[in-house]
Design an enzyme around this catalytic site. Structure first.
Site, short mmCIF file in Angstrom:
data_model
loop_
_atom_site.label_atom_id
_atom_site.label_comp_id
_atom_site.label_asym_id
_atom_site.label_seq_id
_atom_site.Cartn_x
_atom_site.Cartn_y
_atom_site.Cartn_z
N LYS A 105 7.04 -1.40 -15.05
CA LYS A 105 8.26 -2.14 -14.72
C LYS A 105 8.07 -2.93 -13.44
CE LYS A 105 11.09 1.65 -15.86
NZ LYS A 105 11.08 2.48 -14.66
N LYS A 122 -1.87 -0.33 -16.38
CA LYS A 122 -0.82 0.13 -17.31
C LYS A 122 0.36 -0.85 -17.33
CE LYS A 122 2.35 2.84 -14.60
NZ LYS A 122 3.53 3.61 -14.76
N LYS A 163 1.20 2.29 -4.45
CA LYS A 163 2.44 1.59 -4.11
C LYS A 163 2.47 1.24 -2.63
CE LYS A 163 5.39 3.03 -7.89
NZ LYS A 163 6.68 3.50 -8.37
#
Ligand code: ATP
Ligand code: LTN
Length: 336
Positions: A203, A200, A118
């Site tokens: 969201k 994966k 991230k």
């Protein structure tokens, strides 16, 4: 640790109110929460403080928090059996995070894969909260002393960290926190993106085409499945060398409840042109009752609020007792 040999075992889990829940969240986590709530004393939270670790728009975060809680219920979490609450409504989570911050070596956090991934995406916007994310998660968990924490595969490393923090606390201050087990059901633990079979479903993927959201309208689901990445090989198989094919077959298998062998046999001679509309029909029918229940919950004024109020009260009682014990062990003077 309280003596609770006769009490039912406890589980706790949560999801972030970022965007909306997708089929990966459902198959990897929420579906298992629903089946496990019968057996365990269950706590499910919407982790809004975790969502704040990346930039959020205030009104959208509020809306997503309600949406996520309503989706838990629409998916079958029964508020009579399970405690459903919003993380920030129980201030013990943030207080315990500070106490655990003082116990957690920086290099444990530097190893976290999700932080590294991230942080690369965010560039200069990386806040301390993102770095500290796993410590807040450890606080979420250890406050409730669950025996098990049901999550998807991507959470394994965070759960190991939670266990390490609990052990460190126990080493330093005497045995008093339960070290929870991680529960990852193999089936559905890692549903992949529709656009890339090697990453994966998430969201936070910038492309909405990469995921099947639980609240997507039927046409949208059909379109996303139609446009999902595939390959040119005839005959569909579970084959690690064909990640996109394997992922779509896995979704079919999990939603239909058929065995992998039966699914492979059924589509052994099919191409994607035949398979995709069948998969779309299945997904649409599977999600229809969830969307209908969601609409009913969202339309009933005051219902969700009542559940979250009650949930926060129940959660605060449990969390408050644990926090009190931890504060005492760490040497904080009790208030007069
Ligand atoms: P984000 O992309 O914002 O990090 P996310 O899609 O990973 O979000 P979370 O709220 O972080 O979702 O995760 C909620 C639960 O869903 C966790 O238990 C997580 O392990 C599980 N989960 C998330 N993505 C998948 C996936 N693709 N397959 C299976 N389980 C998943
Ligand atoms: N980091 C988790 C969400 C989460 C969580 C928790 C899961 C926050 N606190 C406590 C289980 C238990 C994720 O799914 N990304």
């Amino acid at each position: 640790m309280p003596d609770d040999s006769t009490a039912p075992k406890r589980i706790l889990s949560g999801a972030q109110p970022t965007g909306q829940l997708h089929l990966g969240n459902y198959l990897g986590a929420v579906r298992n929460w629903v089946s496990e709530q019968r057996q365990y004393d269950s706590y499910f939270c919407v982790v809004d403080l975790h969502a704040l670790t990346v930039p959020q728009e205030a009104a959208e975060l509020r809306a997503a928090t309600r949406r996520t809680a309503a989706l838990y219920l629409a998916c079958g979490i029964d508020p009579e059996r399970s405690t459903v609450f919003v993380q920030s409504h129980v201030p013990a989570h943030t207080e315990l995070t500070w106490l655990f911050n003082c116990l957690t070596p920086i290099n444990w956090l530097e190893r976290m894969i999700q932080f590294k991934e991230k942080a690369i995406k965010l560039g200069e916007e990386v806040g301390i909260g993102l770095f500290d994310y796993p410590v807040l998660q450890a606080a979420d968990i250890l406050l409730y002393e669950p025996h098990l924490v049901p999550v998807g595969e991507d959470q394994r490393q965070h759960l190991e960290l939670t266990r390490d923090i609990a052990r460190r606390f126990n080493d330093r201050y005497g045995e008093s926190l339960r070290v929870p087990e991680v529960l990852i059901r193999k089936e559905g633990a890692r549903v992949m993106s529709l656009q890339d079979g090697n990453s994966k479903m998430s969201k936070s993927d910038p492309s909405d085409l990469s995921r099947l959201n639980l609240l997507d309208a039927p046409d949208k689901l059909r379109d996303k499945i139609k446009r999902a990445k595939s390959d040119a090989v005839m005959g569909l198989q579970f084959d690690p060398a064909r990640p996109e094919c394997t992922n779509l077959l896995t979704i079919y298998q999990l939603l239909s409840g058929e065995s992998p062998e039966a699914v492979e046999a059924r589509f052994a001679d099919a191409g994607f042109g035949r398979f995709k509309p069948i998969l779309a029909d299945l997904v649409i029918e599977y999600l229809r009752p969830i969307r209908e229940r969601y609409d009913a919950i969202a339309g009933e004024s005051g219902y969700l609020e009542g559940i979250l109020r009650e949930g926060a009260l129940r959660a605060s009682k449990v969390a408050g007792l644990t926090l009190e014990r931890i504060r005492a062990r760490m040497g904080l003077l009790p208030p007069f």
